[in-house]
Design an enzyme around this catalytic site. Structure first.
Site, mmCIF file in Angstrom:
data_model
loop_
_atom_site.group_PDB
_atom_site.id
_atom_site.type_symbol
_atom_site.label_atom_id
_atom_site.label_comp_id
_atom_site.label_asym_id
_atom_site.label_seq_id
_atom_site.Cartn_x
_atom_site.Cartn_y
_atom_site.Cartn_z
ATOM 1 N N GLU A 8 71.158 83.919 65.254
ATOM 2 C CA GLU A 8 70.900 82.847 66.223
ATOM 3 C C GLU A 8 72.035 82.769 67.242
ATOM 4 O O GLU A 8 71.788 82.570 68.432
ATOM 5 C CB GLU A 8 70.718 81.501 65.515
ATOM 6 C CG GLU A 8 70.301 80.379 66.436
ATOM 7 C CD GLU A 8 68.953 80.597 67.116
ATOM 8 O OE1 GLU A 8 68.917 80.512 68.364
ATOM 9 O OE2 GLU A 8 67.957 80.837 66.423
ATOM 10 N N LYS A 11 65.570 88.539 76.453
ATOM 11 C CA LYS A 11 65.591 87.266 75.722
ATOM 12 C C LYS A 11 64.562 87.248 74.594
ATOM 13 O O LYS A 11 64.852 86.793 73.477
ATOM 14 C CB LYS A 11 65.319 86.108 76.681
ATOM 15 C CG LYS A 11 66.473 85.790 77.594
ATOM 16 C CD LYS A 11 66.105 84.592 78.456
ATOM 17 C CE LYS A 11 67.281 84.069 79.241
ATOM 18 N NZ LYS A 11 66.964 82.825 79.948
ATOM 19 N N ASP A 12 63.350 87.730 74.891
ATOM 20 C CA ASP A 12 62.293 87.735 73.874
ATOM 21 C C ASP A 12 62.650 88.634 72.695
ATOM 22 O O ASP A 12 62.396 88.293 71.539
ATOM 23 C CB ASP A 12 60.963 88.193 74.480
ATOM 24 C CG ASP A 12 60.367 87.187 75.450
ATOM 25 O OD1 ASP A 12 60.878 86.050 75.532
ATOM 26 O OD2 ASP A 12 59.394 87.550 76.145
ATOM 27 N N GLU A 29 71.082 85.147 75.668
ATOM 28 C CA GLU A 29 70.490 84.234 76.661
ATOM 29 C C GLU A 29 71.524 83.835 77.714
ATOM 30 O O GLU A 29 71.212 83.822 78.911
ATOM 31 C CB GLU A 29 69.918 82.999 75.980
ATOM 32 C CG GLU A 29 68.678 83.297 75.162
ATOM 33 C CD GLU A 29 68.151 82.086 74.417
ATOM 34 O OE1 GLU A 29 68.768 81.002 74.493
ATOM 35 O OE2 GLU A 29 67.111 82.226 73.759
ATOM 36 N N TYR A 43 88.724 80.784 69.558
ATOM 37 C CA TYR A 43 87.520 81.217 70.266
ATOM 38 C C TYR A 43 86.244 81.020 69.441
ATOM 39 O O TYR A 43 85.253 80.495 69.963
ATOM 40 C CB TYR A 43 87.670 82.659 70.742
ATOM 41 C CG TYR A 43 88.883 82.823 71.633
ATOM 42 C CD1 TYR A 43 88.955 82.196 72.872
ATOM 43 C CD2 TYR A 43 89.979 83.572 71.216
ATOM 44 C CE1 TYR A 43 90.071 82.320 73.688
ATOM 45 C CE2 TYR A 43 91.097 83.711 72.022
ATOM 46 C CZ TYR A 43 91.145 83.080 73.253
ATOM 47 O OH TYR A 43 92.250 83.207 74.038
#
Length: 112
Positions: A59, A84-85, A66, A6
């Site tokens: 990240e 998201k921001d 997202e 995974y």
């Protein structure tokens, strides 16, 4: 070995779909190369490795947020944008911190 399947799929997906992750990965390679070139100390390596892991992890989490937001809604929603921001902000904060710490570590070697 099944448990590694995974994360490997996740790595392949993020490399293919997220240019920011690829940029962070290439930056990590440059920083590791600089560490080898300058012969940084063991403690400095520990800091560099930790920072690289944090930036790449943040990240990846940002990308996951997202994907989840996009899964929940196709239309523009202010709350989705905020999610998201905010996730993107976490990447920016750790990246700036990593950059500053990287400069603190590498500038003395550059001027030696």
């Amino acid at each position: 070995m099944k448990r590694f399947k995974y994360p490997i799929h996740g790595f392949i997906t993020i490399i293919k779909k997220d240019k920011n992750y690829l940029l962070h990965l290439l930056t990590a390679i440059v920083v590791i190369s600089a560490g080898i070139l300058f012969g940084i100390s063991k403690i400095e390596w520990l800091v560099i490795i930790l920072l690289i892991a944090l930036v790449l992890s943040f990240e990846a989490i940002n990308t996951a947020v997202e994907y989840v937001v996009d899964l929940v809604t196709d239309e523009y929603k202010p709350l989705a944008k905020r999610a998201k921001d905010t996730a993107a902000l976490s990447v920016l904060v750790i990246s700036i911190a990593a950059g500053i710490i990287g400069l603190i570590i590498f500038i003395p070697y550059i001027f030696k």
